[in-house]
Enzyme design. Structure first.
Site, PDB file in Angstrom:
ATOM      1  N   GLU A  97       0.815  -1.218   0.000  1.00 49.89           N
ATOM      2  CA  GLU A  97       0.000   0.000   0.000  1.00 49.89           C
ATOM      3  C   GLU A  97       0.848   1.268   0.000  1.00 49.89           C
ATOM      4  O   GLU A  97       2.078   1.223   0.089  1.00 49.89           O
ATOM      5  CB  GLU A  97      -0.946  -0.042   1.213  1.00 49.89           C
ATOM      6  CG  GLU A  97      -1.930  -1.199   1.095  1.00 49.89           C
ATOM      7  CD  GLU A  97      -2.991  -1.210   2.186  1.00 49.89           C
ATOM      8  OE1 GLU A  97      -2.872  -0.458   3.178  1.00 49.89           O
ATOM      9  OE2 GLU A  97      -3.953  -1.989   2.019  1.00 49.89           O
TER      10      GLU A  97
ATOM     11  N   CYS B 239      -7.354  -6.656 -10.884  1.00 50.86           N
ATOM     12  CA  CYS B 239      -6.526  -7.874 -10.918  1.00 50.86           C
ATOM     13  C   CYS B 239      -7.099  -8.907 -11.879  1.00 50.86           C
ATOM     14  O   CYS B 239      -6.357  -9.633 -12.532  1.00 50.86           O
ATOM     15  CB  CYS B 239      -6.362  -8.460  -9.522  1.00 50.86           C
ATOM     16  SG  CYS B 239      -5.293  -7.423  -8.502  1.00 50.86           S
TER      17      CYS B 239
ATOM     18  N   GLU C 274      -1.936  -9.821  -6.135  1.00 52.40           N
ATOM     19  CA  GLU C 274      -1.943 -10.547  -7.406  1.00 52.40           C
ATOM     20  C   GLU C 274      -1.064  -9.848  -8.443  1.00 52.40           C
ATOM     21  O   GLU C 274      -0.323 -10.491  -9.184  1.00 52.40           O
ATOM     22  CB  GLU C 274      -3.368 -10.649  -7.968  1.00 52.40           C
ATOM     23  CG  GLU C 274      -4.328 -11.462  -7.117  1.00 52.40           C
ATOM     24  CD  GLU C 274      -5.066 -10.623  -6.069  1.00 52.40           C
ATOM     25  OE1 GLU C 274      -4.488  -9.635  -5.555  1.00 52.40           O
ATOM     26  OE2 GLU C 274      -6.221 -10.957  -5.770  1.00 52.40           O
TER      27      GLU C 274
END
Ligand code: THU
Length: 161
Positions: free
Chosen positions: A63, A114, A74
């Site tokens: 993050e 993703c 992912e």
């Protein structure tokens, strides 16, 4: 005319139904949740992929204080696989997660961005990516191809038409 688009998945009560190698891949995904950098959401995600060669690559969410800059587990994994093992397609990808200091029992499905990234990887290598989704405990879902999570997807073909 009404049409239907089927979605098929396997559901198991826990990881004991999995083969030895799938169970160990899921275990790896559960372990690498510990390598998440998630001080803002406190939601720790881990992913582990077995490549055709048998090599295993991992990823966890990373993050940023500027929230949209953060990257999901992912897509961290896909970058890792592409750089470290070029030309080696992903056979199976396991994803797990847990909120900080808690367990998790419900499978986590990849976010929309993703799904798009996984689809591109499938098309690039002309090979489906099998998904194994589970929390730290409990139910496991298996899906034969990431493609089935994004019906009517936008692809490079759309750019050319
Ligand atoms: N996250 C993932 O890593 N993968 C997903 O498929 C869903 C969401 C991360 C992004 C963010 O760091 C946190 O989980 C909360 O959304």
């Amino acid at each position: 005319m009404i049409k239907q688009h089927p979605f098929q998945y396997e559901e198991w009560p826990d990881d004991s139904a999995l083969s030895e190698s799938d169970r160990s891949l899921l275990q790896e995904a559960r372990q690498v949740t510990e390598l998440a950098y998630a001080p803002y959401s406190n939601f720790w995600v881990g992913a582990a992929a077995r490549l055709i060669s048998g090599a295993v690559v991992t990823g966890s969410n990373q993050e940023n204080a500027s929230y949209p800059v953060g990257t999901c587990a992912e897509r961290v994994l896909l970058g890792h696989a592409a750089l470290r093992y070029p030309g080696d397609a992903i056979e199976t990808l396991a994803i797990s997660y847990h909120p900080k200091d808690k367990s998790s029992y419900v499978p986590l499905y990849p976010c929309g961005m993703c799904r798009q990234a996984l689809l591109e990887y499938e098309l690039r290598f002309q090979r489906p990516i099998r998904l194994i989704l589970s929390g730290m405990e409990g139910a496991v879902h298996c899906i034969e191809s990431a493609n089935s999570l994004l019906p009517f997807a936008f692809t490079g073909q759309g750019l050319r038409s």
